[in-house]
Motif scaffolding. Structure first.
Motif, PDB file in Angstrom:
ATOM      1  N   ASP A   1       0.755  -1.229   0.158  1.00 50.11           N
ATOM      2  CA  ASP A   1      -0.045  -0.029   0.130  1.00 50.11           C
ATOM      3  C   ASP A   1       0.906   1.176   0.006  1.00 50.11           C
ATOM      4  O   ASP A   1       0.504   2.208  -0.658  1.00 50.11           O
ATOM      5  CB  ASP A   1      -0.886   0.088   1.349  1.00 50.11           C
ATOM      6  CG  ASP A   1      -2.073  -0.818   1.093  1.00 50.11           C
ATOM      7  OD1 ASP A   1      -2.183  -1.474   0.300  1.00 50.11           O
ATOM      8  OD2 ASP A   1      -2.666  -1.148   2.260  1.00 50.11           O
TER       9      ASP A   1
ATOM     10  N   SER B   1      -2.019   6.795  -8.217  1.00 49.60           N
ATOM     11  CA  SER B   1      -2.071   6.910  -6.924  1.00 49.60           C
ATOM     12  C   SER B   1      -0.559   6.933  -6.065  1.00 49.60           C
ATOM     13  O   SER B   1      -0.436   7.927  -5.301  1.00 49.60           O
ATOM     14  CB  SER B   1      -2.381   5.278  -6.219  1.00 49.60           C
ATOM     15  OG  SER B   1      -1.525   4.322  -6.864  1.00 49.60           O
TER      16      SER B   1
ATOM     17  N   LEU C   1      -1.977   9.007  -2.465  1.00 48.19           N
ATOM     18  CA  LEU C   1      -3.447   8.610  -2.326  1.00 48.19           C
ATOM     19  C   LEU C   1      -3.840   7.479  -2.762  1.00 48.19           C
ATOM     20  O   LEU C   1      -3.105   7.198  -4.135  1.00 48.19           O
ATOM     21  CB  LEU C   1      -4.432   9.769  -2.595  1.00 48.19           C
ATOM     22  CG  LEU C   1      -4.255  11.192  -1.878  1.00 48.19           C
ATOM     23  CD1 LEU C   1      -5.164  12.078  -2.361  1.00 48.19           C
ATOM     24  CD2 LEU C   1      -4.264  11.132  -0.298  1.00 48.19           C
TER      25      LEU C   1
ATOM     26  N   LYS D   1      -7.307   4.415  -3.606  1.00 43.18           N
ATOM     27  CA  LYS D   1      -8.426   3.799  -3.311  1.00 43.18           C
ATOM     28  C   LYS D   1      -8.447   2.451  -2.576  1.00 43.18           C
ATOM     29  O   LYS D   1      -7.473   1.774  -2.458  1.00 43.18           O
ATOM     30  CB  LYS D   1      -9.177   3.455  -4.822  1.00 43.18           C
ATOM     31  CG  LYS D   1      -9.248   4.398  -5.536  1.00 43.18           C
ATOM     32  CD  LYS D   1      -9.831   3.893  -7.094  1.00 43.18           C
ATOM     33  CE  LYS D   1      -8.713   3.225  -7.824  1.00 43.18           C
ATOM     34  NZ  LYS D   1      -9.166   2.854  -9.124  1.00 43.18           N
TER      35      LYS D   1
ATOM     36  N   ASN E   1      -9.822   4.647  -0.117  1.00 45.35           N
ATOM     37  CA  ASN E   1     -10.026   5.923   0.952  1.00 45.35           C
ATOM     38  C   ASN E   1     -10.697   6.947   0.034  1.00 45.35           C
ATOM     39  O   ASN E   1     -10.469   7.529  -0.906  1.00 45.35           O
ATOM     40  CB  ASN E   1      -8.625   6.034   1.086  1.00 45.35           C
ATOM     41  CG  ASN E   1      -7.867   5.259   1.909  1.00 45.35           C
ATOM     42  OD1 ASN E   1      -8.373   4.026   2.493  1.00 45.35           O
ATOM     43  ND2 ASN E   1      -6.326   5.230   1.707  1.00 45.35           N
TER      44      ASN E   1
ATOM     45  N   ASP F   1     -10.433   9.945   0.594  1.00 43.70           N
ATOM     46  CA  ASP F   1      -9.493  11.271   0.258  1.00 43.70           C
ATOM     47  C   ASP F   1      -9.232  11.330  -1.116  1.00 43.70           C
ATOM     48  O   ASP F   1      -8.945  12.467  -1.666  1.00 43.70           O
ATOM     49  CB  ASP F   1      -8.290  11.422   1.413  1.00 43.70           C
ATOM     50  CG  ASP F   1      -7.384  10.288   1.294  1.00 43.70           C
ATOM     51  OD1 ASP F   1      -7.755   9.148   0.638  1.00 43.70           O
ATOM     52  OD2 ASP F   1      -6.580  10.328   2.144  1.00 43.70           O
TER      53      ASP F   1
ATOM     54  N   HIS G   1     -14.003   0.214  -3.856  1.00 47.01           N
ATOM     55  CA  HIS G   1     -13.886   1.185  -4.720  1.00 47.01           C
ATOM     56  C   HIS G   1     -15.064   2.110  -4.836  1.00 47.01           C
ATOM     57  O   HIS G   1     -15.181   3.158  -4.754  1.00 47.01           O
ATOM     58  CB  HIS G   1     -12.885   1.195  -5.728  1.00 47.01           C
ATOM     59  CG  HIS G   1     -11.590   0.664  -5.196  1.00 47.01           C
ATOM     60  ND1 HIS G   1     -10.758   0.290  -6.516  1.00 47.01           N
ATOM     61  CD2 HIS G   1     -10.807   0.309  -4.235  1.00 47.01           C
ATOM     62  CE1 HIS G   1      -9.485  -0.191  -5.873  1.00 47.01           C
ATOM     63  NE2 HIS G   1      -9.822  -0.334  -4.181  1.00 47.01           N
TER      64      HIS G   1
ATOM     65  N   THR H   1     -17.314   3.573  -2.015  1.00 44.72           N
ATOM     66  CA  THR H   1     -16.673   4.820  -1.397  1.00 44.72           C
ATOM     67  C   THR H   1     -17.187   6.060  -2.488  1.00 44.72           C
ATOM     68  O   THR H   1     -17.619   7.267  -1.871  1.00 44.72           O
ATOM     69  CB  THR H   1     -15.168   5.064  -1.388  1.00 44.72           C
ATOM     70  OG1 THR H   1     -14.578   3.820  -0.542  1.00 44.72           O
ATOM     71  CG2 THR H   1     -14.644   6.086  -0.818  1.00 44.72           C
TER      72      THR H   1
END
Length: 205
Positions: A43, A137, A142, A144, A146, A148, A173, A176
């Motif tokens: 991550d 990302s 950042l 997915k 998340n 934000d 994903h 969200t």
């Protein structure tokens, strides 16, 4: 009315073999499970919080008998082909200028460099230029699923959620994005095709 479309990359444009990396490493070095620490490193790498050299060095410690080539080959074997009909689809859609187009992908530098090497920089740039913005990302720190990352894209591209459609193969994903008021299509690999986007009953019809 939909004015903006955000596309995922993996299993929307490029075919993936998601179990392939673990299968390759198991074949060469024996059965293992992805630990919480491994997942955290994966991550972090996807978010650009560690370099490719640091990432490979970490896995060299996990698999001390592995060469750098072993690790890179295993990491990249998840990536398959990009069917030409999907390339033609996004090129035609971009040329139509009916929608603002965006790509939003959880990915990393090693994978992107592999894709470029496989299809050529010229073809990769041709694909990239179909989009108004290309959000990766590891470049925006950042990832997915998340919230934000979606909030960042909405703000950065000045998008209104109710005018925006998000297409992704991962239900988490999609959930969200949906919670933020974005229209969604959970594309199922092997069943759905991005080229059939406008045959979907909603939100275009």
């Amino acid at each position: 009315m939909i004015q903006n479309i955000i596309f995922d990359f993996g299993d929307v444009f490029i075919n993936l073999d998601k179990p392939a990396t673990v299968a390759r490493l198991t074949e060469k070095f024996g059965t293992f499970e992805i630990s919480e620490e491994m997942q955290a490193k994966n991550d972090a790498y996807e978010m650009g919080l560690m370099s490719s050299a640091e990432f490979v060095a970490y896995y060299k410690e996990v698999f001390p008998k592995a060469t750098e080539k072993d690790l890179l080959d295993a990491w990249n074997c998840i990536l398959l082909d990009i069917p030409q009909n999907r390339i033609d689809f996004i090129k035609d859609l971009a040329a139509s200028k009916k929608y603002k187009l965006y790509l939003l992908s959880n990915t990393n530098d090693i994978h992107i460099q592999h894709v470029i090497n496989e299809i050529s920089l010229e073809k990769f740039e041709e694909f990239k230029n179909c989009f108004d913005q290309f959000y990766l990302s590891y470049e925006i720190n950042l990832r997915k699923p998340n919230a934000d990352i979606f909030e960042f894209v909405l703000k950065d591209a000045h998008l209104t959620p109710k005018e925006t459609l998000f297409i992704d193969d991962t239900a988490e994903h999609i959930a969200t994005a949906h919670s933020l008021g974005i229209h969604t299509w959970n594309l199922i690999p092997g069943k759905d095709e991005v080229t059939n986007l406008f045959n979907q009953p909603y939100p275009f019809k």
